[in-house]
Design an enzyme around this catalytic site. Structure first.
Site, PDB file in Angstrom:
ATOM      1  N   CYS A  48     -69.222   3.782 -52.825  1.00 45.49           N
ATOM      2  CA  CYS A  48     -69.827   3.798 -51.489  1.00 45.49           C
ATOM      3  C   CYS A  48     -71.239   4.386 -51.526  1.00 45.49           C
ATOM      4  O   CYS A  48     -71.981   4.285 -50.542  1.00 45.49           O
ATOM      5  CB  CYS A  48     -68.948   4.580 -50.519  1.00 45.49           C
ATOM      6  SG  CYS A  48     -67.225   4.674 -51.030  1.00 45.49           S
ATOM      7  N   CYS A 104     -62.498   6.946 -38.224  1.00 46.18           N
ATOM      8  CA  CYS A 104     -62.803   6.153 -39.423  1.00 46.18           C
ATOM      9  C   CYS A 104     -63.908   5.140 -39.158  1.00 46.18           C
ATOM     10  O   CYS A 104     -63.940   4.508 -38.105  1.00 46.18           O
ATOM     11  CB  CYS A 104     -61.554   5.377 -39.862  1.00 46.18           C
ATOM     12  SG  CYS A 104     -60.070   6.391 -40.007  1.00 46.18           S
ATOM     13  N   HIS A 125     -70.543   0.725 -41.664  1.00 46.52           N
ATOM     14  CA  HIS A 125     -70.480   1.190 -43.053  1.00 46.52           C
ATOM     15  C   HIS A 125     -70.127   0.035 -43.998  1.00 46.52           C
ATOM     16  O   HIS A 125     -69.024  -0.050 -44.521  1.00 46.52           O
ATOM     17  CB  HIS A 125     -69.442   2.322 -43.162  1.00 46.52           C
ATOM     18  CG  HIS A 125     -69.319   2.932 -44.518  1.00 46.52           C
ATOM     19  ND1 HIS A 125     -70.348   2.986 -45.437  1.00 46.52           N
ATOM     20  CD2 HIS A 125     -68.259   3.525 -45.141  1.00 46.52           C
ATOM     21  CE1 HIS A 125     -69.922   3.585 -46.544  1.00 46.52           C
ATOM     22  NE2 HIS A 125     -68.662   3.909 -46.399  1.00 46.52           N
TER      23      HIS A 125
END
Lengths: 375, 375
Positions: A73, A196, A322
């Protein structure tokens, strides 16, 4: 930057080229020496590697030096770091660094398996634990260890959603409150849906050049005052303590030293809030609060755009979105806009110094960039 | 280097750590600043990314800066290039760069799909053509265009197999003749089994440090006199001519200039002979022969260890083996041994300057390194 969306219907190269062309056009740059592409999951999800040559070709830039850089990530942040070193080496002068991830269009098990490539496949993923499950363990330990409530932590996604309202590229432009977080569906106890970040497609790109050339391309250039990468053990089980990320401390301490600044000098902060608790921990690990006191900054409104430490002013991973390997470049592009005074409705007044933290895996790799307005 | 084998039964990290420990031990190095890992297929085959943190942890080096660099079959060479720039940046001093690939233990369709990640998944792989199929088209075009026979080209794998007899790390230690190549099973017309490198597991590693520190670690250090990466279109169909790799020309021309040498100064050569015809083409594209005249060097024995241009002296991709993402580091490690005069039975007498060419995809990325003995 492309808007982050789930179901963009666009290919990896369509996403990348959109962001890259925008960056090159804005800089007025035609010829470049090299392309660095940050990406995590293309081998697994798209069965496509060799993104360096793929993107150079798609951009009509075949011939230049090309690289794919991967660090889960943190791929985007780490790609920028590699590009910075290429510039400092003197071997390259004008560098395009971008990152892309396409996560939508796959089943949840596919994306979940893909994300667990950030952890140890043989010893950890094989047990059946998921990436969100590991982060849930951190959240539980953090709340227990420091006596922090979920209510307090939930302020982080609330802040991000509020900031994203002003960002046209944000994936989730919807105001939420603390109760919305607490009442959203349980994903992995104690983490709920609004704790999240989501699944999204996106790409972001930057043009880097030596400082003395920067004025040629931009009236208000931004200096990369520090670029660092540090690691920790790959797996959570290998660490004595899971409520702090040593890699964040290592990378940020070195970055502060290189840039000659202290945490209190930071005017705009972007942290890797893939899960709400990580946003809070980042405030601590980067030196803005004592351990266990990260939520106090939220209590006191200090992370708001008009606060002492404006944080995730475009919505962060939670609300801007994201697209994992790309997020690190989104952060830096957003900070650059802040320091150029071109952040539109997201603008933090008078920001001169920005810091971005990009996390790979469960704190296994952390890239930190400190940016400074040159004007 | 680990021996290249099919069916090593070892994990990615076991392979990498074996090579990396050997490199660190040999250099007498304990502390390092960073780790660069070259690899192509771990995301697809092992469902494992984040190899930087994985390898740092496996080596007990967690904390350092870590990177995975990918450029298909050139991943190893490109990782070394990224590491060189890290050194030149002044931000890192002692760098471990290694590369690993584990290809055995999977079905042929799995590995074939994995290799095609080097080409365009959507526009080329989707047609059903394989990686060897594309290289077969090159071989057919090359033979037709220059009137070269398969017999002539087959001398390349014959040379490699001969050289590999002396290399304990080689995958295929078996002498073959031109007729063995021509009578081996057809893989993709005109390429036969012995025209093609095999499937193997392997890892290789290097320790790099600034020139002025090198003497501390080695009595006979080797300088990286040039390190370049160039690209071409990702896909073969996008090129006007398929019997020459423009990226090889671009990368090598820049490397010759950086190192201040000419092709005739090269004493030891490592080329990316994943398929026999690529070995021959490399001799031409790197400036050692006119187009269409590469096989003449083989006819005249010039590529033998005692010839004018000793080539693939440890067996090359064909016979030492081709664990794809790792091969670029094997080449450089082998050249370093030549220039240190530590190549054992593979030694090329008096070698002072070496050149390695690592190819990603169908000539889409090429990394060139020129090494020079410092003593």
């Amino acid at each position: 930057m492309t808007p982050v969306t789930s179901g963009s219907g666009r290919t990896l190269s369509e996403l990348f080229v959109t962001a890259a062309k925008q960056a090159l056009d804005e800089a007025g740059v035609g010829e470049i020496d090299s392309i660095y592409v940050g990406n995590m999951m293309s081998g697994f999800l798209q069965k496509q590697e060799h993104l360096g040559a793929l993107m150079a070709t798609a951009l009509g830039q075949e011939g230049v030096s090309t690289y794919k850089v991967e660090a889960a990530c943190a791929s985007g942040g780490v790609a920028v770091n590699a590009a910075v070193k290429a510039l400092l080496s003197g071997l390259e002068e004008i560098v395009l660094v971008g990152a892309v991830e396409k996560m939508s269009g796959y089943t949840t098990p596919e994306v979940t398996t893909g994300l667990m490539m950030a952890e140890d496949r043989m010893k950890v993923a094989s047990t059946g634990v998921t990436f969100v499950g590991l982060n849930a363990m951190i959240a539980r330990a953090y709340m227990h260890e420091y006596g922090i409530t979920h209510e307090s932590i939930a302020q982080f996604p609330v802040l991000c959603h509020k900031n994203a309202l002003d960002n046209p590229n944000a994936q989730f432009r919807k105001k939420i409150g603390v109760q919305d977080v607490l009442q959203s569906p349980l994903v992995a106890d104690p983490l709920r849906l609004f704790d999240c970040s989501g699944i999204g497609d996106g790409a972001a790109a930057l043009v880097l050049a030596p400082k003395d050339m920067a004025k040629k391309f931009n009236d208000s250039p931004v200096e990369i005052a520090a670029s660092t990468v540090a690691s920790d053990t790959l797996s959570l089980y290998q660490r004595p303590k899971i409520t702090t990320f040593e890699a964040s401390k290592r990378a940020s301490n070195r970055a502060y030293k290189l840039a000659g600044i202290k945490p209190e000098d930071v005017d705009a902060l972007e942290v890797h809030d893939a899960f709400s608790v990580l946003g809070v921990m980042a405030l601590e690990d980067l030196g803005f609060a004592e351990k266990g006191a990260g939520t106090h900054l939220l209590d006191e409104g200090e992370c708001e755009r008009d606060g002492r430490l404006p944080t995730n002013s475009f919505g962060g991973l939670k609300a801007r979105g994201h697209p994992v390997g790309a997020s690190g470049v989104y952060q830096i592009a957003e900070l650059a806009m802040q320091l150029e005074n071109k952040a539109g409705k997201c603008q933090v007044s008078g920001a001169r110094i920005g810091l971005a933290q990009s996390v790979g895996g469960i704190g296994s790799t952390v890239a930190v960039h400190i940016l400074r307005a040159m004007n």
